[in-house]
Design an enzyme around this catalytic site. Structure first.
Site, mmCIF file in Angstrom:
data_model
loop_
_atom_site.group_PDB
_atom_site.id
_atom_site.type_symbol
_atom_site.label_atom_id
_atom_site.label_comp_id
_atom_site.label_asym_id
_atom_site.label_seq_id
_atom_site.Cartn_x
_atom_site.Cartn_y
_atom_site.Cartn_z
ATOM 1 N N ARG A 1 0.850 -1.189 0.000
ATOM 2 C CA ARG A 1 0.000 0.000 0.000
ATOM 3 C C ARG A 1 0.886 1.239 0.000
ATOM 4 O O ARG A 1 1.986 1.216 0.554
ATOM 5 C CB ARG A 1 -0.883 0.026 1.267
ATOM 6 C CG ARG A 1 -2.147 -0.785 1.128
ATOM 7 C CD ARG A 1 -3.116 -0.104 0.162
ATOM 8 N NE ARG A 1 -4.235 -0.944 -0.206
ATOM 9 C CZ ARG A 1 -4.252 -1.826 -1.209
ATOM 10 N NH1 ARG A 1 -3.181 -2.015 -1.960
ATOM 11 N NH2 ARG A 1 -5.325 -2.518 -1.493
ATOM 12 N N HIS B 1 -1.006 0.735 -10.029
ATOM 13 C CA HIS B 1 -1.716 -0.261 -9.205
ATOM 14 C C HIS B 1 -2.263 -1.405 -10.083
ATOM 15 O O HIS B 1 -3.462 -1.689 -10.083
ATOM 16 C CB HIS B 1 -2.856 0.408 -8.409
ATOM 17 C CG HIS B 1 -3.304 -0.391 -7.230
ATOM 18 N ND1 HIS B 1 -3.699 0.163 -6.040
ATOM 19 C CD2 HIS B 1 -3.429 -1.736 -7.044
ATOM 20 C CE1 HIS B 1 -4.049 -0.788 -5.187
ATOM 21 N NE2 HIS B 1 -3.892 -1.960 -5.777
HETATM 22 P P1 NDP Z 1 -2.262 -11.917 3.660
HETATM 23 O O1 NDP Z 1 -3.220 -11.435 4.690
HETATM 24 O O2 NDP Z 1 -2.429 -13.282 3.123
HETATM 25 O O3 NDP Z 1 -0.765 -11.818 4.242
HETATM 26 C C1 NDP Z 1 -0.327 -10.749 5.012
HETATM 27 C C2 NDP Z 1 1.050 -11.082 5.557
HETATM 28 O O4 NDP Z 1 1.564 -9.924 6.230
HETATM 29 C C3 NDP Z 1 1.044 -12.213 6.573
HETATM 30 O O5 NDP Z 1 2.140 -13.052 6.326
HETATM 31 C C4 NDP Z 1 1.217 -11.502 7.904
HETATM 32 O O6 NDP Z 1 1.929 -12.239 8.884
HETATM 33 C C5 NDP Z 1 2.062 -10.314 7.500
HETATM 34 N N1 NDP Z 1 1.900 -9.224 8.479
HETATM 35 C C6 NDP Z 1 0.785 -8.560 8.819
HETATM 36 N N2 NDP Z 1 1.049 -7.645 9.781
HETATM 37 C C7 NDP Z 1 2.366 -7.746 10.040
HETATM 38 C C8 NDP Z 1 3.237 -7.100 10.937
HETATM 39 N N3 NDP Z 1 2.799 -6.134 11.784
HETATM 40 N N4 NDP Z 1 4.532 -7.460 10.955
HETATM 41 C C9 NDP Z 1 4.996 -8.434 10.129
HETATM 42 N N5 NDP Z 1 4.206 -9.107 9.256
HETATM 43 C C10 NDP Z 1 2.919 -8.763 9.216
HETATM 44 O O7 NDP Z 1 -2.294 -10.839 2.491
HETATM 45 P P2 NDP Z 1 -1.995 -11.040 0.932
HETATM 46 O O8 NDP Z 1 -0.706 -11.737 0.797
HETATM 47 O O9 NDP Z 1 -3.161 -11.609 0.235
HETATM 48 O O10 NDP Z 1 -1.887 -9.502 0.462
HETATM 49 C C11 NDP Z 1 -0.919 -8.642 1.020
HETATM 50 C C12 NDP Z 1 -1.163 -7.214 0.569
HETATM 51 O O11 NDP Z 1 -0.804 -7.053 -0.787
HETATM 52 C C13 NDP Z 1 -2.614 -6.728 0.590
HETATM 53 O O12 NDP Z 1 -3.012 -6.355 1.905
HETATM 54 C C14 NDP Z 1 -2.586 -5.546 -0.341
HETATM 55 O O13 NDP Z 1 -2.246 -4.378 0.404
HETATM 56 C C15 NDP Z 1 -1.460 -5.896 -1.300
HETATM 57 N N6 NDP Z 1 -1.990 -6.200 -2.644
HETATM 58 C C16 NDP Z 1 -1.619 -5.399 -3.679
HETATM 59 C C17 NDP Z 1 -2.049 -5.651 -4.950
HETATM 60 C C18 NDP Z 1 -1.586 -4.820 -6.090
HETATM 61 O O14 NDP Z 1 -2.087 -4.994 -7.208
HETATM 62 N N7 NDP Z 1 -0.610 -3.958 -5.889
HETATM 63 C C19 NDP Z 1 -2.950 -6.770 -5.248
HETATM 64 C C20 NDP Z 1 -3.274 -7.556 -4.098
HETATM 65 C C21 NDP Z 1 -2.806 -7.264 -2.839
HETATM 66 P P3 NDP Z 1 1.332 -13.595 9.526
HETATM 67 O O15 NDP Z 1 1.375 -14.620 8.413
HETATM 68 O O16 NDP Z 1 2.307 -13.895 10.597
HETATM 69 O O17 NDP Z 1 -0.053 -13.288 9.983
HETATM 70 C C1 OXD Z 2 -5.422 -4.749 -3.654
HETATM 71 C C2 OXD Z 2 -5.902 -5.463 -4.792
HETATM 72 O O1 OXD Z 2 -5.806 -5.068 -2.535
HETATM 73 O O2 OXD Z 2 -5.711 -4.973 -5.911
HETATM 74 O O3 OXD Z 2 -4.610 -3.860 -3.889
HETATM 75 O O4 OXD Z 2 -6.445 -6.545 -4.605
#
Ligand code: NDP
Ligand code: OXD
Length: 313
Positions: free
Chosen positions: A228, A276
């Site tokens: 983000r 994005h």
């Molecule tokens: P998940 O919820 O599957 O994974 C999130 C990960 O972040 C987990 O491994 C979690 O740890 C870790 N995490 C959360 N909080 C912390 C913290 N405080 N310290 C360390 N690690 C932390 O999410 P996704 O993988 O599905 O997606 C991740 C992000 O990617 C989305 O939230 C979005 O912002 C972004 N995204 C961007 C897109 C784009 O087109 N640019 C498209 C899709 C997503 P734990 O496993 O230990 O809980």
């Molecule tokens: C996001 C998405 O969360 O594109 O950024 O899914």
């Protein structure tokens, strides 16, 4: 009862046009409303939300379910008036995961094979060969080892990059050196020549891509932010690029989207900007995922990918 798509839709947006057409094709009798034409507030049972206006959810008295039209839910949870008893589901799909793995693999390879420098050489019409650093000595660190981070880590490891992963809780992943928690963050960073932010935006992760983090990396490291925009302190990146602590960045997400025309990132020679698009997912697959979720909700069956509001993702 109706399903409302609550998103500012630009009529020229190809992704949304295909997604809505697919939903209508697969479920012809679905009472689908598209914001701002929602009919009566009490008819709205399910909301499909992308950047919803704050305060809106509490206005639907019969709301049963919120489905985020993205993998993230930060904007939905950022609503101070969000009703607290409604489940929130986020989008997870194979297509989205593979697209993210492609995007990150591409950008890691661009940096490792020094394309930022070759582009500068091209602009000054210089035919010059730079030394190649093997993938096997170019360590990539993934911040966030969730659904997307895990797949990205596996794909990079397959190509031969040493991969490190950092998350909130401990994990064991074959071929990936795993770290977790604030205590291990700097140790994790200390060997990463490129870092990839795949964290959700929460109060704990906001501003994590800052001076303190950059200075814990080896000099001349690269940044890929696909998480983000608010993960990044924009001014800190610019000064880290000036000092050479960061050698290049690829940014897909921004604090303000679309990225304002006066933002210096647009013309910075060491920054790649994309709008994005890292992983929008396939509209047909996501329409299917959403219809399954709607069916489960209506039949009272357990829902997949419900977020934990307390954790924030
Ligand atoms: P998940 O919820 O599957 O994974 C999130 C990960 O972040 C987990 O491994 C979690 O740890 C870790 N995490 C959360 N909080 C912390 C913290 N405080 N310290 C360390 N690690 C932390 O999410 P996704 O993988 O599905 O997606 C991740 C992000 O990617 C989305 O939230 C979005 O912002 C972004 N995204 C961007 C897109 C784009 O087109 N640019 C498209 C899709 C997503 P734990 O496993 O230990 O809980
Ligand atoms: C996001 C998405 O969360 O594109 O950024 O899914």
């Amino acid at each position: 009862m109706a399903v409302l798509i609550l998103a500012e839709i630009d009529p020229t947006d190809i992704w949304f046009t295909m997604f809505i057409a697919q939903l209508k094709k697969e479920r012809q009798n679905l009472d689908l409303r598209i914001w701002p034409e929602f009919g009566k507030l009490e008819e709205i049972e399910i909301v499909l939300a992308w950047l919803p206006p704050l305060g809106i959810m509490q206005k639907f008295p019969n709301l049963q379910l919120i489905i985020s039209l993205g993998a993230s839910v930060d904007r939905i949870l950022g609503d101070p008036d969000l009703p607290d008893n409604i489940p929130i589901v986020r989008l997870v799909s194979e297509g989205k995961t593979l697209q993210m793995a492609e995007y990150v693999t591409l950008t890691v390879l661009l940096f490792q094979r020094r394309f930022i420098e070759y582009q500068a050489l091209q602009r000054s019409q210089r035919w010059e060969e730079l030394p190649v650093q093997d993938a096997s000595s170019f360590t990539v660190g993934i911040l966030g080892m969730g659904n997307l981070g895990l797949m990205v880590a596996k794909k990079l490891a397959l190509i031969g990059f040493p991969v490190r992963g950092w998350g909130r809780t401990p994990k064991v992943v074959a071929g990936v050196e795993c770290f977790y928690g604030n205590e291990q963050f700097k140790l994790f960073l200390s060997k990463c020549q490129a870092i990839v932010c795949l964290l959700p935006l929460t109060p704990q992760t906001e501003g994590i891509l800052c001076d303190d983090t950059f200075s814990a990396l080896p000099t001349g490291a690269y940044l890929i932010n696909v998480g983000r925009g608010k993960h990044l302190v924009e001014a800190d990146l610019l000064s880290a690029l000036d000092s050479g602590q960061i050698a290049g960045a690829c940014l897909d997400v921004f604090d303000t989207e679309p990225l304002p025309t006066d933002n210096p990132f647009w013309s910075h020679p060491q920054i790649i900007v994309t709008p994005h698009i890292a992983a929008p997912g396939r509209p047909d697959e996501l329409a299917g995922v959403i219809l399954d979720t709607i069916n489960c909700s209506r039949a009272g069956r357990p829902l997949k990918n419900v977020i934990d509001r307390h954790r924030g993702y």
